[in-house]
Design a protein around this motif. Sequence first.
Motif, PDB file in Angstrom:
ATOM      1  N   GLU A  36       0.843  -1.190   0.000  1.00  0.00           N
ATOM      2  CA  GLU A  36       0.000   0.000   0.000  1.00  0.00           C
ATOM      3  C   GLU A  36       0.882   1.245   0.000  1.00  0.00           C
ATOM      4  N   LEU A  37       0.548   2.210  -0.874  1.00  0.00           N
ATOM      5  CA  LEU A  37       1.263   3.478  -0.976  1.00  0.00           C
ATOM      6  C   LEU A  37       2.764   3.287  -1.196  1.00  0.00           C
ATOM      7  N   ALA A  38       3.128   2.236  -1.929  1.00  0.00           N
ATOM      8  CA  ALA A  38       4.539   1.923  -2.148  1.00  0.00           C
ATOM      9  C   ALA A  38       5.286   3.052  -2.846  1.00  0.00           C
ATOM     10  N   LEU A  39       4.608   3.771  -3.746  1.00  0.00           N
ATOM     11  CA  LEU A  39       5.287   4.821  -4.503  1.00  0.00           C
ATOM     12  C   LEU A  39       5.463   6.112  -3.715  1.00  0.00           C
ATOM     13  N   THR A  40       4.540   6.402  -2.813  1.00  0.00           N
ATOM     14  CA  THR A  40       4.499   7.725  -2.195  1.00  0.00           C
ATOM     15  C   THR A  40       4.737   7.718  -0.696  1.00  0.00           C
ATOM     16  N   GLY A  41       4.506   6.593  -0.045  1.00  0.00           N
ATOM     17  CA  GLY A  41       4.497   6.581   1.403  1.00  0.00           C
ATOM     18  C   GLY A  41       3.242   7.231   1.958  1.00  0.00           C
ATOM     19  N   PHE A  42       3.097   7.165   3.275  1.00  0.00           N
ATOM     20  CA  PHE A  42       1.961   7.780   3.958  1.00  0.00           C
ATOM     21  C   PHE A  42       2.231   9.262   4.207  1.00  0.00           C
ATOM     22  N   PRO A  43       1.202  10.013   4.627  1.00  0.00           N
ATOM     23  CA  PRO A  43       1.386  11.444   4.838  1.00  0.00           C
ATOM     24  C   PRO A  43       2.400  11.766   5.938  1.00  0.00           C
ATOM     25  N   VAL A  44       3.022  12.907   5.817  1.00  0.00           N
ATOM     26  CA  VAL A  44       3.835  13.508   6.862  1.00  0.00           C
ATOM     27  C   VAL A  44       3.229  14.875   7.149  1.00  0.00           C
ATOM     28  N   ARG A 110      -7.432   7.503  11.642  1.00  0.00           N
ATOM     29  CA  ARG A 110      -6.977   8.805  11.162  1.00  0.00           C
ATOM     30  C   ARG A 110      -6.865   8.869   9.638  1.00  0.00           C
ATOM     31  N   GLU A 111      -6.971   7.726   8.967  1.00  0.00           N
ATOM     32  CA  GLU A 111      -6.919   7.781   7.498  1.00  0.00           C
ATOM     33  C   GLU A 111      -8.049   8.625   6.921  1.00  0.00           C
ATOM     34  N   ARG A 112      -9.145   8.759   7.664  1.00  0.00           N
ATOM     35  CA  ARG A 112     -10.247   9.600   7.188  1.00  0.00           C
ATOM     36  C   ARG A 112      -9.831  11.072   7.101  1.00  0.00           C
ATOM     37  N   GLY A 170      -2.013   3.009  14.680  1.00  0.00           N
ATOM     38  CA  GLY A 170      -3.088   2.364  13.941  1.00  0.00           C
ATOM     39  C   GLY A 170      -4.199   1.890  14.860  1.00  0.00           C
ATOM     40  N   ILE A 171      -5.272   1.391  14.248  1.00  0.00           N
ATOM     41  CA  ILE A 171      -6.427   0.955  15.025  1.00  0.00           C
ATOM     42  C   ILE A 171      -6.105  -0.323  15.791  1.00  0.00           C
ATOM     43  N   GLY A 172      -6.804  -0.544  16.927  1.00  0.00           N
ATOM     44  CA  GLY A 172      -6.694  -1.792  17.668  1.00  0.00           C
ATOM     45  C   GLY A 172      -5.511  -1.824  18.623  1.00  0.00           C
ATOM     46  N   ASP A 173      -5.604  -2.710  19.635  1.00  0.00           N
ATOM     47  CA  ASP A 173      -4.459  -2.914  20.522  1.00  0.00           C
ATOM     48  C   ASP A 173      -3.543  -3.968  19.917  1.00  0.00           C
ATOM     49  N   GLY A 174      -2.300  -4.014  20.383  1.00  0.00           N
ATOM     50  CA  GLY A 174      -1.285  -4.833  19.748  1.00  0.00           C
ATOM     51  C   GLY A 174      -1.618  -6.306  19.582  1.00  0.00           C
TER      52      GLY A 174
END
Length: 274
Positions: A36-44, A110-112, A170-174
């Motif tokens: 997922e998002l391999a080309l761009t990475g996630f937001p900063v 937070r992806e929303r 991310g969502i959820g506990d470990g």
Amino acid sequence: MIGELVQTRPDAGGLEAVLGHLEAGGAGPRLVVFPELALTGFPVDGAVPAHRVGDSEALARVEAAARRHGAHAVVGFAEENPGGRPYNSAALFGPAGLVGVVRKRHLPGREREWFSPGGAPAVFVTDLATIGVAICYDAWFPEYVKAQALAGAEIIVNINSIWAGGRDGGIGDGPVKRRYWATVPAARALDTQTYVLACNGFGTHDFGGAAGVWRRLGRSRIVDPLGRVLATAPADGPAVLRARLGAAKLDRARRGIALLTDSLDDHERNEDQA
């Protein structure tokens, strides 16, 4: 045909990793999957570089590499959205060029804040197989991938950046998050009686601000239509997984338990009653 998962660290320099693997793999029928998002990475700090399909040098270079080597490739990227926040998207390329684009529909947590939701699930008919693409959290919803299987998918490509949960982001506990990630790919393979190619990223990402640093769970895997794991990557570090994807296992799974046929029969009966 050969299915390949390339577990990389998605970031703004991801293009070179994608091109390097496509160039190194040689020619021949294969389906190469990046995270997922391999080309761009996630937001900063809420910002992410976005590409416009049909007007992106990076996407054009990936397309050219797929053409040159006769390969199919699924690559995640942030897609420009003139109407608002970018989409979290995946492009499927083949020897003849771009096959199609899928946009992530289910946005957790937070992806929303960072992305716009995409549309309905889709499948693509290729020379290799009929392929459905599910981006990360989309595959956690059985109805999403089941719709792809009922539309003819033989392979579900699931590109991910599965985070560790809890203080690691991310969502959820470990512990619960690890159980989900240990279970979902095999569960979806059994639900849909398809091959599931679940490619995750590895390493950490600093989102900046209050979000901070999150850690990925790695452990990409290839699962056959009988629910058996054919290959698994480590939790941390780069990896390339390969497995042969044959029609015999599809036939065996679907003849043994006729989930897809019976689902279609139920749908047809409901239509008749309506």
